[in-house]
Design a protein around this motif. Structure first.
Motif, PDB file in Angstrom:
ATOM      1  N   TRP A   1      13.595  26.465  13.151  1.00  0.00           N
ATOM      2  CA  TRP A   1      13.434  25.026  13.051  1.00  0.00           C
ATOM      3  C   TRP A   1      11.985  24.589  13.242  1.00  0.00           C
ATOM      4  O   TRP A   1      11.668  23.428  13.106  1.00  0.00           O
ATOM      5  CB  TRP A   1      14.312  24.344  14.101  1.00  0.00           C
ATOM      6  CG  TRP A   1      14.217  25.026  15.413  1.00  0.00           C
ATOM      7  CD1 TRP A   1      13.328  24.792  16.428  1.00  0.00           C
ATOM      8  CD2 TRP A   1      15.028  26.102  15.843  1.00  0.00           C
ATOM      9  NE1 TRP A   1      13.537  25.649  17.460  1.00  0.00           N
ATOM     10  CE2 TRP A   1      14.582  26.468  17.141  1.00  0.00           C
ATOM     11  CE3 TRP A   1      16.089  26.816  15.280  1.00  0.00           C
ATOM     12  CZ2 TRP A   1      15.164  27.498  17.866  1.00  0.00           C
ATOM     13  CZ3 TRP A   1      16.662  27.836  16.021  1.00  0.00           C
ATOM     14  CH2 TRP A   1      16.207  28.167  17.294  1.00  0.00           C
TER      15      TRP A   1
ATOM     16  N   VAL B   1      16.643  11.051  11.365  1.00  0.00           N
ATOM     17  CA  VAL B   1      15.941  11.257  10.101  1.00  0.00           C
ATOM     18  C   VAL B   1      16.049  10.002   9.236  1.00  0.00           C
ATOM     19  O   VAL B   1      15.069   9.565   8.626  1.00  0.00           O
ATOM     20  CB  VAL B   1      16.487  12.490   9.366  1.00  0.00           C
ATOM     21  CG1 VAL B   1      15.769  12.667   8.033  1.00  0.00           C
ATOM     22  CG2 VAL B   1      16.322  13.746  10.214  1.00  0.00           C
TER      23      VAL B   1
ATOM     24  N   ARG C   1      20.880  12.613   1.847  1.00  0.00           N
ATOM     25  CA  ARG C   1      21.089  13.813   2.662  1.00  0.00           C
ATOM     26  C   ARG C   1      22.471  14.409   2.393  1.00  0.00           C
ATOM     27  O   ARG C   1      22.639  15.626   2.328  1.00  0.00           O
ATOM     28  CB  ARG C   1      20.919  13.486   4.142  1.00  0.00           C
ATOM     29  CG  ARG C   1      19.500  13.090   4.499  1.00  0.00           C
ATOM     30  CD  ARG C   1      19.343  12.754   5.970  1.00  0.00           C
ATOM     31  NE  ARG C   1      19.452  13.940   6.806  1.00  0.00           N
ATOM     32  CZ  ARG C   1      18.515  14.868   6.906  1.00  0.00           C
ATOM     33  NH1 ARG C   1      17.400  14.781   6.204  1.00  0.00           N
ATOM     34  NH2 ARG C   1      18.677  15.898   7.710  1.00  0.00           N
TER      35      ARG C   1
ATOM     36  N   ALA D   1      10.731  14.581   6.871  1.00  0.00           N
ATOM     37  CA  ALA D   1      10.510  15.991   7.214  1.00  0.00           C
ATOM     38  C   ALA D   1       9.988  16.139   8.638  1.00  0.00           C
ATOM     39  O   ALA D   1      10.409  17.050   9.368  1.00  0.00           O
ATOM     40  CB  ALA D   1       9.533  16.624   6.225  1.00  0.00           C
ATOM     41  N   GLU D   2       9.097  15.255   9.064  1.00  0.00           N
ATOM     42  CA  GLU D   2       8.537  15.341  10.406  1.00  0.00           C
ATOM     43  C   GLU D   2       9.610  15.078  11.463  1.00  0.00           C
ATOM     44  O   GLU D   2       9.712  15.790  12.470  1.00  0.00           O
ATOM     45  CB  GLU D   2       7.382  14.353  10.571  1.00  0.00           C
ATOM     46  CG  GLU D   2       6.110  14.744   9.848  1.00  0.00           C
ATOM     47  CD  GLU D   2       6.153  14.435   8.366  1.00  0.00           C
ATOM     48  OE1 GLU D   2       7.177  13.877   7.883  1.00  0.00           O
ATOM     49  OE2 GLU D   2       5.172  14.751   7.670  1.00  0.00           O
TER      50      GLU D   2
ATOM     51  N   GLU E   1      12.817  15.362  11.072  1.00  0.00           N
ATOM     52  CA  GLU E   1      13.786  16.448  10.979  1.00  0.00           C
ATOM     53  C   GLU E   1      13.328  17.657  11.794  1.00  0.00           C
ATOM     54  O   GLU E   1      14.102  18.233  12.571  1.00  0.00           O
ATOM     55  CB  GLU E   1      13.968  16.834   9.519  1.00  0.00           C
ATOM     56  CG  GLU E   1      14.946  17.961   9.266  1.00  0.00           C
ATOM     57  CD  GLU E   1      15.121  18.183   7.778  1.00  0.00           C
ATOM     58  OE1 GLU E   1      15.874  17.410   7.173  1.00  0.00           O
ATOM     59  OE2 GLU E   1      14.494  19.092   7.220  1.00  0.00           O
ATOM     60  N   ARG E   2      12.070  18.036  11.656  1.00  0.00           N
ATOM     61  CA  ARG E   2      11.554  19.177  12.411  1.00  0.00           C
ATOM     62  C   ARG E   2      11.598  18.907  13.912  1.00  0.00           C
ATOM     63  O   ARG E   2      11.906  19.797  14.710  1.00  0.00           O
ATOM     64  CB  ARG E   2      10.138  19.508  11.964  1.00  0.00           C
ATOM     65  CG  ARG E   2      10.077  20.251  10.630  1.00  0.00           C
ATOM     66  CD  ARG E   2       8.706  20.858  10.405  1.00  0.00           C
ATOM     67  NE  ARG E   2       7.697  19.849  10.167  1.00  0.00           N
ATOM     68  CZ  ARG E   2       7.370  19.382   8.963  1.00  0.00           C
ATOM     69  NH1 ARG E   2       7.996  19.841   7.891  1.00  0.00           N
ATOM     70  NH2 ARG E   2       6.433  18.463   8.823  1.00  0.00           N
TER      71      ARG E   2
ATOM     72  N   PRO F   1       8.673  24.490   7.970  1.00  0.00           N
ATOM     73  CA  PRO F   1       8.853  23.353   7.066  1.00  0.00           C
ATOM     74  C   PRO F   1      10.221  23.295   6.421  1.00  0.00           C
ATOM     75  O   PRO F   1      10.481  22.414   5.630  1.00  0.00           O
ATOM     76  CB  PRO F   1       7.761  23.599   6.011  1.00  0.00           C
ATOM     77  CG  PRO F   1       7.641  25.086   5.966  1.00  0.00           C
ATOM     78  CD  PRO F   1       7.854  25.549   7.386  1.00  0.00           C
ATOM     79  N   ASP F   2      11.107  24.261   6.730  1.00  0.00           N
ATOM     80  CA  ASP F   2      12.399  24.292   6.069  1.00  0.00           C
ATOM     81  C   ASP F   2      13.220  23.067   6.421  1.00  0.00           C
ATOM     82  O   ASP F   2      13.049  22.444   7.463  1.00  0.00           O
ATOM     83  CB  ASP F   2      13.180  25.541   6.470  1.00  0.00           C
ATOM     84  CG  ASP F   2      12.570  26.798   5.856  1.00  0.00           C
ATOM     85  OD1 ASP F   2      12.975  27.883   6.258  1.00  0.00           O
ATOM     86  OD2 ASP F   2      11.678  26.660   4.987  1.00  0.00           O
ATOM     87  N   THR F   3      14.176  22.754   5.547  1.00  0.00           N
ATOM     88  CA  THR F   3      15.062  21.626   5.795  1.00  0.00           C
ATOM     89  C   THR F   3      16.294  22.083   6.542  1.00  0.00           C
ATOM     90  O   THR F   3      16.488  23.266   6.808  1.00  0.00           O
ATOM     91  CB  THR F   3      15.494  20.991   4.463  1.00  0.00           C
ATOM     92  OG1 THR F   3      16.290  21.939   3.750  1.00  0.00           O
ATOM     93  CG2 THR F   3      14.299  20.598   3.633  1.00  0.00           C
TER      94      THR F   3
ATOM     95  N   GLY G   1      12.775   8.421  10.360  1.00  0.00           N
ATOM     96  CA  GLY G   1      12.049   9.063   9.279  1.00  0.00           C
ATOM     97  C   GLY G   1      11.892   8.182   8.060  1.00  0.00           C
ATOM     98  O   GLY G   1      10.788   7.997   7.536  1.00  0.00           O
TER      99      GLY G   1
END
Length: 233
Positions: free
Chosen positions: A5, A119, A188, A131-132, A134-135, A8-10, A123
């Motif tokens: 996690w 997110v 999503r 993405a930020e 989410e990470r 950069p993966d989703t 987000g």
């Protein structure tokens, strides 16, 4: 070594950690009926299947979470990044102290909101970058994802009319904000159909519950618990 996690993966690339329990989340905008449907599903799982169910929410599923919920939703005005970090703090503690222990003993955990809300709301709604956020959430939870996420979808112009009481910080963010969060949820769900089910929340409570229950029944591992003298079906 960084966890999966940290990159950069989703979410679609995160693998469920092994656990004897099941983890379900309810997502959606304001006034869609998440709390009602979570409670109805929990009642059905307990009475019909004999499962232990932990019904919780974010933020506010723990004692610390209640304090954080009051701060982030009803406290003084805060900037968007602070808001996102407070949600992540609540989520990290929630997962560590309540969700993972319950899953480890084989319970079904049902949460009213989880990381997909962050997110969508912070987000996309707050424009911090999906993405930020989410990470951040994946780091906070060590990659824990629900086995099933139920999206109760409803036009926010309708959902907001269902609210009662004084609006919190998110509820009064404006229709454009809520339109962005709705679209984020739908995007999503479309990107990860194996985890998500989208349910039309404009219908009656019982009809929605039947659809949610049918989807939950299809989950591997959601078998009735054998009682004394009985054989589990």
């Amino acid at each position: 070594m960084p966890g999966r996690w940290a990159g950069p993966d989703t979410l679609a690339h995160v693998i469920h950690p092994p656990s004897p329990g099941l983890f379900l989340s309810f997502e959606g905008g304001e006034g869609v009926g998440k709390s009602t449907q979570a409670r109805l599903l929990a009642d059905w799982l307990r009475t019909t299947l004999g499962r232990e169910v932990v019904l919780t929410r974010e933020p506010g599923g723990t004692t610390l979470g209640i304090e954080l919920r009051n701060a982030v939703l009803h406290g003084a005005e805060i900037d968007a990044r602070t808001e996102a970090l407070l949600y992540a703090t609540d989520r990290a503690h929630h997962v560590h102290s309540l969700v993972r222990p319950a899953l480890a003993r084989g319970a079904v955990v049902i949460t009213d909101r989880y990381l997909d809300s962050s997110v969508a709301y912070q987000g996309n709604g707050r424009d911090l970058g999906a993405a930020e956020v989410e990470r951040l959430s994946l780091w906070a939870t060590e990659g824990l994802l629900p086995h099933l996420t139920v999206l109760l979808d409803l036009d926010p112009r309708i959902g907001l009319t269902r609210l009662t009481g004084d609006p919190d910080r998110l509820e009064r963010a404006g229709i454009d904000f809520h339109a962005r969060t709705r679209q984020a949820f739908l995007d999503r769900a479309a990107a990860e159909p194996a985890r998500w089910v989208v349910v039309d929340a404009s219908r009656g409570v019982d009809e929605i519950h039947r659809e949610v229950r049918a989807r939950a029944e299809a989950l591997p591992g959601l078998a009735p618990v054998a009682r004394d003298g009985e054989v589990a079906r």
